[in-house]
Design a protein around this motif. Sequence first.
Motif, PDB file in Angstrom:
ATOM      1  N   PHE A  37      24.996  14.864 -16.311  1.00 35.64           N
ATOM      2  CA  PHE A  37      26.095  14.947 -15.364  1.00 35.64           C
ATOM      3  C   PHE A  37      26.411  13.578 -14.755  1.00 35.64           C
ATOM      4  O   PHE A  37      27.590  13.225 -14.560  1.00 35.64           O
ATOM      5  CB  PHE A  37      25.752  15.945 -14.255  1.00 35.64           C
ATOM      6  CG  PHE A  37      26.865  16.145 -13.267  1.00 35.64           C
ATOM      7  CD1 PHE A  37      27.963  16.923 -13.589  1.00 35.64           C
ATOM      8  CD2 PHE A  37      26.827  15.537 -12.019  1.00 35.64           C
ATOM      9  CE1 PHE A  37      28.998  17.099 -12.687  1.00 35.64           C
ATOM     10  CE2 PHE A  37      27.850  15.705 -11.115  1.00 35.64           C
ATOM     11  CZ  PHE A  37      28.951  16.495 -11.449  1.00 35.64           C
ATOM     12  N   SER A  38      25.390  12.791 -14.464  1.00 35.41           N
ATOM     13  CA  SER A  38      25.627  11.448 -13.934  1.00 35.41           C
ATOM     14  C   SER A  38      26.373  10.582 -14.936  1.00 35.41           C
ATOM     15  O   SER A  38      27.278   9.818 -14.565  1.00 35.41           O
ATOM     16  CB  SER A  38      24.289  10.786 -13.571  1.00 35.41           C
ATOM     17  OG  SER A  38      23.616  11.535 -12.587  1.00 35.41           O
ATOM     18  N   LEU A  39      26.018  10.715 -16.227  1.00 29.65           N
ATOM     19  CA  LEU A  39      26.719   9.962 -17.270  1.00 29.65           C
ATOM     20  C   LEU A  39      28.181  10.397 -17.372  1.00 29.65           C
ATOM     21  O   LEU A  39      29.084   9.562 -17.497  1.00 29.65           O
ATOM     22  CB  LEU A  39      26.004  10.164 -18.604  1.00 29.65           C
ATOM     23  CG  LEU A  39      26.622   9.446 -19.819  1.00 29.65           C
ATOM     24  CD1 LEU A  39      26.608   7.932 -19.603  1.00 29.65           C
ATOM     25  CD2 LEU A  39      25.881   9.816 -21.098  1.00 29.65           C
ATOM     26  N   LEU A  40      28.414  11.707 -17.309  1.00 27.55           N
ATOM     27  CA  LEU A  40      29.792  12.207 -17.375  1.00 27.55           C
ATOM     28  C   LEU A  40      30.623  11.718 -16.185  1.00 27.55           C
ATOM     29  O   LEU A  40      31.801  11.372 -16.331  1.00 27.55           O
ATOM     30  CB  LEU A  40      29.784  13.745 -17.410  1.00 27.55           C
ATOM     31  CG  LEU A  40      29.240  14.388 -18.686  1.00 27.55           C
ATOM     32  CD1 LEU A  40      29.169  15.901 -18.532  1.00 27.55           C
ATOM     33  CD2 LEU A  40      30.119  14.026 -19.883  1.00 27.55           C
ATOM     34  N   MET A  41      30.003  11.669 -15.004  1.00 32.67           N
ATOM     35  CA  MET A  41      30.734  11.201 -13.820  1.00 32.67           C
ATOM     36  C   MET A  41      31.077   9.715 -13.939  1.00 32.67           C
ATOM     37  O   MET A  41      32.175   9.286 -13.552  1.00 32.67           O
ATOM     38  CB  MET A  41      29.898  11.444 -12.559  1.00 32.67           C
ATOM     39  CG  MET A  41      29.837  12.900 -12.132  1.00 32.67           C
ATOM     40  SD  MET A  41      31.464  13.607 -11.770  1.00 32.67           S
ATOM     41  CE  MET A  41      31.971  12.580 -10.399  1.00 32.67           C
ATOM     42  N   LYS A  42      30.154   8.924 -14.493  1.00 30.85           N
ATOM     43  CA  LYS A  42      30.437   7.498 -14.679  1.00 30.85           C
ATOM     44  C   LYS A  42      31.574   7.297 -15.678  1.00 30.85           C
ATOM     45  O   LYS A  42      32.434   6.427 -15.498  1.00 30.85           O
ATOM     46  CB  LYS A  42      29.178   6.774 -15.160  1.00 30.85           C
ATOM     47  CG  LYS A  42      28.096   6.638 -14.097  1.00 30.85           C
ATOM     48  CD  LYS A  42      26.874   5.917 -14.641  1.00 30.85           C
ATOM     49  CE  LYS A  42      25.793   5.796 -13.568  1.00 30.85           C
ATOM     50  NZ  LYS A  42      24.566   5.134 -14.106  1.00 30.85           N
ATOM     51  N   MET A  43      31.577   8.102 -16.740  1.00 34.03           N
ATOM     52  CA  MET A  43      32.647   7.989 -17.735  1.00 34.03           C
ATOM     53  C   MET A  43      33.979   8.440 -17.158  1.00 34.03           C
ATOM     54  O   MET A  43      35.032   7.850 -17.435  1.00 34.03           O
ATOM     55  CB  MET A  43      32.300   8.827 -18.967  1.00 34.03           C
ATOM     56  CG  MET A  43      31.093   8.326 -19.744  1.00 34.03           C
ATOM     57  SD  MET A  43      30.601   9.459 -21.063  1.00 34.03           S
ATOM     58  CE  MET A  43      32.090   9.489 -22.059  1.00 34.03           C
ATOM     59  N   SER A  44      33.960   9.485 -16.317  1.00 28.65           N
ATOM     60  CA  SER A  44      35.214   9.999 -15.760  1.00 28.65           C
ATOM     61  C   SER A  44      35.835   9.027 -14.762  1.00 28.65           C
ATOM     62  O   SER A  44      37.059   9.021 -14.579  1.00 28.65           O
ATOM     63  CB  SER A  44      34.970  11.349 -15.078  1.00 28.65           C
ATOM     64  OG  SER A  44      34.103  11.200 -13.959  1.00 28.65           O
ATOM     65  N   LYS A  45      34.999   8.192 -14.116  1.00 29.59           N
ATOM     66  CA  LYS A  45      35.533   7.228 -13.148  1.00 29.59           C
ATOM     67  C   LYS A  45      36.362   6.135 -13.839  1.00 29.59           C
ATOM     68  O   LYS A  45      37.164   5.466 -13.194  1.00 29.59           O
ATOM     69  CB  LYS A  45      34.399   6.596 -12.354  1.00 29.59           C
ATOM     70  CG  LYS A  45      33.766   7.557 -11.354  1.00 29.59           C
ATOM     71  CD  LYS A  45      32.629   6.914 -10.584  1.00 29.59           C
ATOM     72  CE  LYS A  45      32.025   7.893  -9.596  1.00 29.59           C
ATOM     73  NZ  LYS A  45      30.887   7.303  -8.840  1.00 29.59           N
ATOM     74  N   LYS A  46      36.138   5.961 -15.145  1.00 30.99           N
ATOM     75  CA  LYS A  46      36.927   4.975 -15.885  1.00 30.99           C
ATOM     76  C   LYS A  46      38.280   5.534 -16.331  1.00 30.99           C
ATOM     77  O   LYS A  46      39.113   4.795 -16.838  1.00 30.99           O
ATOM     78  CB  LYS A  46      36.137   4.505 -17.116  1.00 30.99           C
ATOM     79  CG  LYS A  46      34.833   3.803 -16.759  1.00 30.99           C
ATOM     80  CD  LYS A  46      34.082   3.379 -18.001  1.00 30.99           C
ATOM     81  CE  LYS A  46      32.769   2.687 -17.648  1.00 30.99           C
ATOM     82  NZ  LYS A  46      32.011   2.294 -18.854  1.00 30.99           N
ATOM     83  N   ALA A  47      38.470   6.841 -16.146  1.00 28.25           N
ATOM     84  CA  ALA A  47      39.739   7.463 -16.526  1.00 28.25           C
ATOM     85  C   ALA A  47      40.835   7.023 -15.561  1.00 28.25           C
ATOM     86  O   ALA A  47      40.567   6.672 -14.405  1.00 28.25           O
ATOM     87  CB  ALA A  47      39.612   8.986 -16.524  1.00 28.25           C
ATOM     88  N   PRO A  48      42.099   7.032 -16.009  1.00 25.96           N
ATOM     89  CA  PRO A  48      43.195   6.572 -15.133  1.00 25.96           C
ATOM     90  C   PRO A  48      43.457   7.485 -13.952  1.00 25.96           C
ATOM     91  O   PRO A  48      44.072   7.061 -12.977  1.00 25.96           O
ATOM     92  CB  PRO A  48      44.410   6.539 -16.083  1.00 25.96           C
ATOM     93  CG  PRO A  48      44.045   7.445 -17.208  1.00 25.96           C
ATOM     94  CD  PRO A  48      42.561   7.361 -17.359  1.00 25.96           C
ATOM     95  N   THR A  49      43.029   8.749 -14.010  1.00 23.79           N
ATOM     96  CA  THR A  49      43.244   9.674 -12.901  1.00 23.79           C
ATOM     97  C   THR A  49      41.905  10.247 -12.435  1.00 23.79           C
ATOM     98  O   THR A  49      40.891  10.144 -13.132  1.00 23.79           O
ATOM     99  CB  THR A  49      44.172  10.838 -13.314  1.00 23.79           C
ATOM    100  OG1 THR A  49      43.536  11.602 -14.344  1.00 23.79           O
ATOM    101  CG2 THR A  49      45.504  10.302 -13.823  1.00 23.79           C
ATOM    102  N   GLU A  50      41.927  10.888 -11.269  1.00 19.19           N
ATOM    103  CA  GLU A  50      40.726  11.502 -10.709  1.00 19.19           C
ATOM    104  C   GLU A  50      40.524  12.929 -11.209  1.00 19.19           C
ATOM    105  O   GLU A  50      39.527  13.563 -10.845  1.00 19.19           O
ATOM    106  CB  GLU A  50      40.821  11.514  -9.182  1.00 19.19           C
ATOM    107  CG  GLU A  50      40.904  10.138  -8.546  1.00 19.19           C
ATOM    108  CD  GLU A  50      41.021  10.218  -7.034  1.00 19.19           C
ATOM    109  OE1 GLU A  50      40.862  11.344  -6.501  1.00 19.19           O
ATOM    110  OE2 GLU A  50      41.269   9.198  -6.401  1.00 19.19           O
ATOM    111  N   PHE A  51      41.440  13.441 -11.979  1.00 19.72           N
ATOM    112  CA  PHE A  51      41.383  14.857 -12.340  1.00 19.72           C
ATOM    113  C   PHE A  51      40.132  15.186 -13.149  1.00 19.72           C
ATOM    114  O   PHE A  51      39.517  16.246 -12.951  1.00 19.72           O
ATOM    115  CB  PHE A  51      42.637  15.242 -13.118  1.00 19.72           C
ATOM    116  CG  PHE A  51      42.687  16.690 -13.482  1.00 19.72           C
ATOM    117  CD1 PHE A  51      42.859  17.657 -12.506  1.00 19.72           C
ATOM    118  CD2 PHE A  51      42.550  17.099 -14.804  1.00 19.72           C
ATOM    119  CE1 PHE A  51      42.903  19.003 -12.834  1.00 19.72           C
ATOM    120  CE2 PHE A  51      42.596  18.440 -15.135  1.00 19.72           C
ATOM    121  CZ  PHE A  51      42.772  19.393 -14.150  1.00 19.72           C
TER     122      PHE A  51
END
Length: 367
Positions: A37-51
């Motif tokens: 889950f921590s890895l997924l959150m780090k990857m999602s923070k690089k996405a252009p949106t917060e969704f």
Amino acid sequence: MRWKQLLEYDFLLDVGISIGIFLLFLIFRKLFAKYVFSLLMKMSKKAPTEFLSRVFLSFEKPIQWLFLVLGAYIAIDVFPYLKADQGLFLKIFKASIIFFFSWGLYNLSSSSSLLLTKMNKQFNMEIDEILIPFLSKAIRVVVVVISFSMIAQVFEYEVSGLVAGLGLGGLAFSLAAKDALANLFGGIVIITEKPFSIGDWIMTPSVEGTVEEITFRSTRVRTFAQAVVTVPNATLANENITNWSEMGKRQITFQLRVMHDTPKERLQAVVDKIEAYLKNHKGVHKETIFVKFDQFTENGLGIFLYFFTNTTIWGEFLAVKEEINFSILEILEEESVLLSIPSRKLYVDSESSSSQPFSTSQKESSN
């Protein structure tokens, strides 16, 4: 005797295997929470949106609980002594999957306001800000209703019969909840007529302040004393609503009184200078500016000022008003014109008799 010992050994072995499987999934749950889950959150923070981050946060707890349910189901499945009840456990497992998935969607629906707001800005969908919280809550209601019906179908309950039963009791329900229905329709009226939106400054006979939230039942307004007032939608929809945020400009009007003995030339100069100053002020609306000598009063000569500020924000309005007042004082000082202050003079009659030592009269003066 040996056969009996073998049975006990097999039973303990099956119990151990089942417990081991459950503990293994419990370890997987902790590993998922700590690393995956921590890895997924780090990857999602690089996405252009917060969704994407919102999706992971919404499904974090449901997935963790799903690990436990899945481990329990597999542990029961390999345990031979519960084979007869595996049909019931399978239904419970399916219902759990539906429940956890619905739980994640329910959590995500609170973030749908963010999604709808961004879609509104990006695609110019023209969704009013007042409608977005309603849509978010409506999505939650839909998620709960659909998940309940699906879980009922898993356990082979007739959803149509349940709906028919609700229809028979609809009259009693509507009578008991008439106030709630009135507030719901009041909220619909507020949405359709749009007398205000989230963040607007409104004034009604019930409350004055800034609109913070609109729900199915009520509207929350934060007053200028920082208190939160909850007004039922039925009450608000039937009241006169003044939306101060819809002002295009803000009015300033007052009377400036100067001394009676002010010469005409100086009075005219004061009027002309104040009018010229207001017409050149960046914060003053240029369309309507009146500065006129319009009154003779017992307290002085009255100069009437009537104009508007470009800003409607209370703090900025006060700043513009203060700046103009200081400038008017400077103009009065330049022309040596004094403001008129109401005062009284007492005249004492010096000729007094023994029976009446004092005889007084009072006159109003503009000095």
